[in-house]
Design an enzyme around this catalytic site. Sequence first.
Site, PDB file in Angstrom:
ATOM      1  N   ILE A  31      19.686 -43.184 -33.117  1.00  0.00           N
ATOM      2  CA  ILE A  31      19.135 -42.727 -31.835  1.00  0.00           C
ATOM      3  C   ILE A  31      19.721 -43.531 -30.682  1.00  0.00           C
ATOM      4  O   ILE A  31      20.102 -42.972 -29.652  1.00  0.00           O
ATOM      5  CB  ILE A  31      17.596 -42.791 -31.853  1.00  0.00           C
ATOM      6  N   ASP A  50      21.693 -55.495 -31.035  1.00  0.00           N
ATOM      7  CA  ASP A  50      21.324 -54.997 -32.359  1.00  0.00           C
ATOM      8  C   ASP A  50      22.016 -55.891 -33.376  1.00  0.00           C
ATOM      9  O   ASP A  50      23.239 -55.887 -33.471  1.00  0.00           O
ATOM     10  CB  ASP A  50      21.761 -53.548 -32.540  1.00  0.00           C
ATOM     11  N   ALA A 109      10.734 -45.431 -26.255  1.00  0.00           N
ATOM     12  CA  ALA A 109      10.444 -44.162 -26.925  1.00  0.00           C
ATOM     13  C   ALA A 109      10.401 -44.349 -28.436  1.00  0.00           C
ATOM     14  O   ALA A 109      10.337 -43.377 -29.173  1.00  0.00           O
ATOM     15  CB  ALA A 109      11.499 -43.122 -26.542  1.00  0.00           C
ATOM     16  N   ALA A 110      10.436 -45.592 -28.887  1.00  0.00           N
ATOM     17  CA  ALA A 110      10.461 -45.860 -30.325  1.00  0.00           C
ATOM     18  C   ALA A 110       9.054 -45.884 -30.907  1.00  0.00           C
ATOM     19  O   ALA A 110       8.657 -44.986 -31.637  1.00  0.00           O
ATOM     20  CB  ALA A 110      11.182 -47.184 -30.602  1.00  0.00           C
ATOM     21  N   ARG A 111       8.269 -46.918 -30.584  1.00  0.00           N
ATOM     22  CA  ARG A 111       6.912 -47.022 -31.118  1.00  0.00           C
ATOM     23  C   ARG A 111       6.170 -48.145 -30.411  1.00  0.00           C
ATOM     24  O   ARG A 111       6.777 -49.026 -29.810  1.00  0.00           O
ATOM     25  CB  ARG A 111       6.903 -47.257 -32.617  1.00  0.00           C
ATOM     26  N   GLU A 142      -9.690 -47.495 -26.725  1.00  0.00           N
ATOM     27  CA  GLU A 142      -8.959 -48.368 -25.806  1.00  0.00           C
ATOM     28  C   GLU A 142      -8.138 -47.600 -24.785  1.00  0.00           C
ATOM     29  O   GLU A 142      -7.273 -48.170 -24.145  1.00  0.00           O
ATOM     30  CB  GLU A 142      -8.045 -49.306 -26.589  1.00  0.00           C
ATOM     31  N   HIS A 158       2.713 -42.946 -30.132  1.00  0.00           N
ATOM     32  CA  HIS A 158       3.931 -42.496 -30.800  1.00  0.00           C
ATOM     33  C   HIS A 158       3.754 -41.062 -31.266  1.00  0.00           C
ATOM     34  O   HIS A 158       2.868 -40.751 -32.038  1.00  0.00           O
ATOM     35  CB  HIS A 158       4.253 -43.403 -31.991  1.00  0.00           C
ATOM     36  N   LEU A 159       4.601 -40.170 -30.746  1.00  0.00           N
ATOM     37  CA  LEU A 159       4.503 -38.744 -31.055  1.00  0.00           C
ATOM     38  C   LEU A 159       5.820 -38.212 -31.608  1.00  0.00           C
ATOM     39  O   LEU A 159       6.139 -37.057 -31.422  1.00  0.00           O
ATOM     40  CB  LEU A 159       4.137 -37.951 -29.782  1.00  0.00           C
ATOM     41  N   GLY A 160       6.577 -39.050 -32.281  1.00  0.00           N
ATOM     42  CA  GLY A 160       7.918 -38.698 -32.719  1.00  0.00           C
ATOM     43  C   GLY A 160       8.076 -37.340 -33.364  1.00  0.00           C
ATOM     44  O   GLY A 160       9.010 -36.615 -33.078  1.00  0.00           O
TER      45      GLY A 160
END
Length: 195
Positions: A31, A50, A109-111, A142, A158-160
């Site tokens: 990604i 990375d 956008a990962a988690r 929360e 997270h809605l991947g």
Amino acid sequence: MRPPRREVGEEPLHGVELYAKTLGLIGCGNIGALVAERALALKMKVIAYDPFLSPERAVKLGVEKVELDDLLSRADAISLHTPLTDKTKNILSQDSLSRTNECVIVVNAARGGLVDEVALRAALDSGHVAAPVSMFSYRAGERERHSSARRISSLTPHLGASTNEAQENVACKLRNRCRITYWPAQSPTRSICLR
């Protein structure tokens, strides 16, 4: 990258160009590489942290491989694309956010769990972070914790795989796998959802 100031009541029609800005990728796997490709098409400079990115792969992708401290000090925008592990938990902590450029844009956008949510909110409130788009670690009861940041940011769980397209793609892959395994000579006429 701070947007121009505007008078009270004036329409917010000003933004920030991405051209010639530096995008820092934390995680440059599948990604992250796709994000790099798109950023390069917008004529952004892309730097990547990375530990698993080889120098050869970085050259092939057109990104500069850097250490995290270098990324934090140079990036105009930071985009996270890494799994949540003990080493990546709160990789953007209060300390690391304080070392970023003023008005940095943070896109996670990962988690949830990669960005310290309390530190992100404080950085947003102080103006150090311009506009976060971030997954958060959602725990029942929360939601209110994130409400004050909603006016200029986007905070989501997270809605991947929680899009219609993702669900359809998974269903098609499963259907094809079942067809190969169970009906090699014919295609099923419809899909069945067993719950």
